[in-house]
Write a protein that holds these residues in place. Sequence first.
Motif, PDB file in Angstrom:
ATOM      1  N   VAL A  13       0.683  -1.490  -0.016  1.00 11.88           N
ATOM      2  CA  VAL A  13       0.018  -0.114  -0.111  1.00 11.88           C
ATOM      3  C   VAL A  13       0.702   1.384   0.085  1.00 11.88           C
ATOM      4  CG1 VAL A  13      -1.702   1.481   1.347  1.00 11.88           C
ATOM      5  CG2 VAL A  13      -1.895  -0.930   1.237  1.00 11.88           C
ATOM      6  N   ILE A  18       2.801   1.807  -3.363  1.00  9.19           N
ATOM      7  CA  ILE A  18       1.941   2.296  -4.433  1.00  9.19           C
ATOM      8  C   ILE A  18       1.773   3.866  -4.147  1.00  9.19           C
ATOM      9  CG2 ILE A  18      -0.533   2.420  -5.219  1.00  9.19           C
ATOM     10  CD1 ILE A  18      -0.350  -0.728  -4.890  1.00  9.19           C
ATOM     11  N   GLY A  19       1.387   4.220  -2.830  1.00  8.04           N
ATOM     12  CA  GLY A  19       1.025   5.934  -2.493  1.00  8.04           C
ATOM     13  C   GLY A  19       2.206   6.336  -2.861  1.00  8.04           C
ATOM     14  N   ALA A  76       2.366   7.008  -6.754  1.00 10.72           N
ATOM     15  CA  ALA A  76       1.316   8.018  -7.210  1.00 10.72           C
ATOM     16  C   ALA A  76       1.731   9.339  -6.645  1.00 10.72           C
ATOM     17  CB  ALA A  76       0.154   7.564  -6.279  1.00 10.72           C
ATOM     18  N   TRP A 110      -4.860   6.007  -6.060  1.00 12.07           N
ATOM     19  CA  TRP A 110      -3.712   5.841  -5.576  1.00 12.07           C
ATOM     20  C   TRP A 110      -3.043   6.878  -4.560  1.00 12.07           C
ATOM     21  CZ3 TRP A 110      -4.628   1.014  -6.875  1.00 12.07           C
ATOM     22  CH2 TRP A 110      -5.221   0.992  -8.264  1.00 12.07           C
ATOM     23  N   TRP A 132      -4.500   8.222  -2.371  1.00 12.54           N
ATOM     24  CA  TRP A 132      -4.802   8.269  -0.877  1.00 12.54           C
ATOM     25  C   TRP A 132      -4.050   6.981  -0.372  1.00 12.54           C
ATOM     26  CZ3 TRP A 132      -8.246  11.594   0.538  1.00 12.54           C
ATOM     27  CH2 TRP A 132      -9.024  12.455  -0.402  1.00 12.54           C
ATOM     28  N   PHE A 133      -3.325   6.177  -0.868  1.00 14.24           N
ATOM     29  CA  PHE A 133      -2.584   5.185  -0.299  1.00 14.24           C
ATOM     30  C   PHE A 133      -1.248   5.696   0.484  1.00 14.24           C
ATOM     31  CE2 PHE A 133      -3.835   0.917  -2.690  1.00 14.24           C
ATOM     32  CZ  PHE A 133      -4.814   1.398  -3.060  1.00 14.24           C
TER      33      PHE A 133
END
Length: 202
Positions: free
Chosen positions: A84, A87-88, A91, A128, A130-131
């Motif tokens: 998670v 990915i964040g 992004a 993404w 928000w990750f």
Amino acid sequence: MTDTTTHTVPTTADRIAGTAAVLGPLLLLASSLLFLFVENGINDGVLGGTVGMWSCFALAVAVPGVLRALEPVAPRAAPRVALVATIGFVAGAAFNIQAMYGAATGTFLLDRVGDGVPLLALLAFLPWGWFAPLGLALTGWLLLRAGARLPGGLLVAAGILFVIGRPGTIGPLVLASDVALIAALVPLGAGLATGRSPIRRP
């Protein structure tokens, strides 16, 4: 008070992640300060976006490194949270590129979705983005479970402030989030790099 600090010989991976954990939040604060006081505001500037990119590189190494140290106490959750968080921060790089592009051209892609920019372009940013705060808050929760109460609580706070301050471009909350992140990650990073970890082992 009982000392729960563990002492180990740091691996090369620990040294790299620890160094990144020290640099990442400092670079993020520098980016925010450039956005707020030199350029056009949060997520609107070339210098802030450039330094923000560097912070994403560092944090994408740092937070999974902290979670790797948490695997003995959270063998199933830690790798999932690392996914998670990674990915964040990837992004986050996209948002920093948009900040640079928007400042240079006056055009922000997210503002033009549906007006010459395909709706599909949203999927380069959301959900993404928000990750990153979710990954920070979940890492803080795992640290709390592992007995590292101060950095854990600070990371949870940083994640909450991040998700309120950055989308809303609320400067004081952005800075508060960055300071909480520094207070959490810099000591953790120094501990990882030197083999002195506040994470309680099972």
